[in-house]
Design a protein around this motif. Structure first.
Motif, short mmCIF file in Angstrom:
data_model
loop_
_atom_site.label_atom_id
_atom_site.label_comp_id
_atom_site.label_asym_id
_atom_site.label_seq_id
_atom_site.Cartn_x
_atom_site.Cartn_y
_atom_site.Cartn_z
N PHE A 45 -10.76 43.92 91.98
CA PHE A 45 -9.78 44.57 91.17
C PHE A 45 -9.32 43.85 90.03
O PHE A 45 -9.44 42.68 90.08
N ARG A 46 -9.03 44.26 88.95
CA ARG A 46 -8.66 43.57 87.80
C ARG A 46 -7.54 42.48 88.14
O ARG A 46 -7.43 41.41 87.58
N GLU A 47 -6.63 42.87 89.19
CA GLU A 47 -5.55 41.99 89.64
C GLU A 47 -6.01 40.90 90.17
O GLU A 47 -5.23 39.79 90.34
N ASP A 48 -7.19 40.95 90.82
CA ASP A 48 -7.58 39.80 91.65
C ASP A 48 -8.81 38.75 90.65
O ASP A 48 -9.30 37.91 91.49
N VAL A 49 -9.19 39.05 89.62
CA VAL A 49 -10.10 38.54 88.90
C VAL A 49 -9.51 36.94 88.46
O VAL A 49 -8.29 36.96 88.15
N PRO A 50 -10.27 36.03 89.02
CA PRO A 50 -9.68 34.73 88.70
C PRO A 50 -9.62 34.68 87.11
O PRO A 50 -10.41 35.04 86.18
N ALA A 51 -8.72 33.70 86.65
CA ALA A 51 -8.42 33.80 85.02
C ALA A 51 -9.49 32.71 84.32
O ALA A 51 -9.57 32.86 83.18
N ALA A 52 -10.30 32.21 85.34
CA ALA A 52 -11.42 31.23 84.74
C ALA A 52 -12.84 32.09 84.54
O ALA A 52 -13.82 31.45 84.42
N THR A 114 -36.92 30.18 77.43
CA THR A 114 -35.90 30.25 78.31
C THR A 114 -34.66 29.61 77.69
O THR A 114 -34.47 28.46 77.09
N LYS A 115 -33.20 30.36 77.92
CA LYS A 115 -32.16 29.82 77.12
C LYS A 115 -31.12 29.55 78.37
O LYS A 115 -31.06 30.43 79.29
N HIS A 116 -30.51 28.43 78.40
CA HIS A 116 -29.38 28.18 79.19
C HIS A 116 -28.17 28.42 78.54
O HIS A 116 -27.93 27.76 77.48
N ILE A 117 -27.23 28.97 79.08
CA ILE A 117 -26.01 29.51 78.22
C ILE A 117 -24.85 28.96 79.29
O ILE A 117 -25.12 29.09 80.67
N THR A 118 -24.01 28.08 78.72
CA THR A 118 -23.11 27.47 79.47
C THR A 118 -21.86 28.08 79.07
O THR A 118 -21.50 27.89 77.81
N LEU A 119 -20.79 28.41 79.83
CA LEU A 119 -19.62 29.18 79.66
C LEU A 119 -18.54 27.88 79.67
O LEU A 119 -18.23 27.23 80.68
N ASP A 120 -17.94 27.36 78.67
CA ASP A 120 -17.28 26.03 78.44
C ASP A 120 -15.83 26.58 78.75
O ASP A 120 -15.28 25.75 79.60
N ALA A 121 -15.35 27.44 78.04
CA ALA A 121 -13.78 27.64 78.35
C ALA A 121 -13.65 29.27 78.35
O ALA A 121 -14.25 30.12 77.37
N ILE A 122 -12.57 29.82 78.87
CA ILE A 122 -11.85 31.12 78.54
C ILE A 122 -10.71 30.69 77.81
O ILE A 122 -9.66 30.38 78.38
N LEU A 123 -10.79 31.13 76.62
CA LEU A 123 -9.50 31.02 75.79
C LEU A 123 -8.57 32.23 75.96
O LEU A 123 -7.27 31.93 75.92
N TYR A 124 -8.98 33.26 76.16
CA TYR A 124 -8.22 34.62 76.48
C TYR A 124 -8.83 35.45 77.33
O TYR A 124 -10.03 35.74 77.25
N GLN A 125 -8.05 36.01 78.47
CA GLN A 125 -8.85 36.94 79.49
C GLN A 125 -7.59 37.93 79.58
O GLN A 125 -6.30 37.84 79.96
N PRO A 126 -7.79 39.26 79.14
CA PRO A 126 -7.10 40.17 79.13
C PRO A 126 -6.02 40.42 80.69
O PRO A 126 -5.09 40.70 80.62
N GLU A 127 -6.93 40.18 81.73
CA GLU A 127 -6.42 40.49 83.05
C GLU A 127 -5.42 39.47 83.46
O GLU A 127 -4.39 39.66 83.67
N ALA A 128 -5.69 38.20 82.78
CA ALA A 128 -4.84 37.10 83.06
C ALA A 128 -3.38 37.32 82.20
O ALA A 128 -2.35 36.98 83.00
N ALA A 129 -3.62 37.71 81.32
CA ALA A 129 -2.40 37.92 80.02
C ALA A 129 -1.47 39.07 80.62
O ALA A 129 -0.37 39.02 80.63
N HIS A 130 -2.22 40.13 81.21
CA HIS A 130 -1.42 41.19 81.85
C HIS A 130 -0.64 40.72 83.11
O HIS A 130 0.49 41.25 83.08
#
Length: 159
Positions: A45-52, A114-130
């Protein structure tokens, strides 16, 4: 942990299922990537998604093959806003980022490479902001709420 592991909100998971259902050629790159995401997903659920974790409308910083970092907002589809601001999940890179956690790498095949995609940072997440807004509202006392309201003299339409 499975290399394709991802965490999706119920909304994001449903969007991917609909995208797969509407995919004209389920064997193409997007169709197979959609299947990979759906099969490897942990749905919360959106309330349970980690901020990262990257969710729809999150602003993320990512790299492709250890290149220069780029920052975009994950969007449902192409947006008619400033070029370079949004990254739609209808693109392989946007789709790969959805559900990834900070520091996670995801491998996709695109343009015969082949492409390697690395997620460095979450700058804003709507669920965490909520969640943050709700926590602040719960902590606010009646005095704090009244202090947030300010009467501006002469704004009552007196002439």
């Amino acid at each position: 942990m499975h290399k394709d592991a991802c965490v999706l909100t119920t909304k994001d998971f449903t969007i991917l299922e609909v995208m797969l259902d509407r995919c004209a050629d389920a064997g193409n790159a997007i169709g197979s990537l959609l299947r990979r995401k759906i099969e490897a997903a942990t749905v919360v659920f959106r309330e349970d998604v980690p901020a990262a974790v990257a969710t729809l409308n999150s602003r993320v910083t990512y790299r492709i093959n250890d290149g220069e970092p780029d920052s975009r907002i994950l969007s449902h589809d192409r947006m008619n806003a400033s070029t370079g601001l949004f990254l739609p999940i209808t693109s392989p890179i946007g789709l790969a980022l959805l559900g990834m956690a900070e520091g996670q790498r995801f491998e996709i095949g695109q343009d015969g490479r082949t492409k390697h995609i690395t997620l460095d940072a979450i700058l804003y997440q709507p669920e965490a902001a909520h969640r943050e807004r709700e926590a602040i509202a719960r902590m606010a006392t009646p005095t704090m709420r009244r202090a947030a309201l300010r009467l501006i003299p002469g704004s009552g339409g007196e002439g």
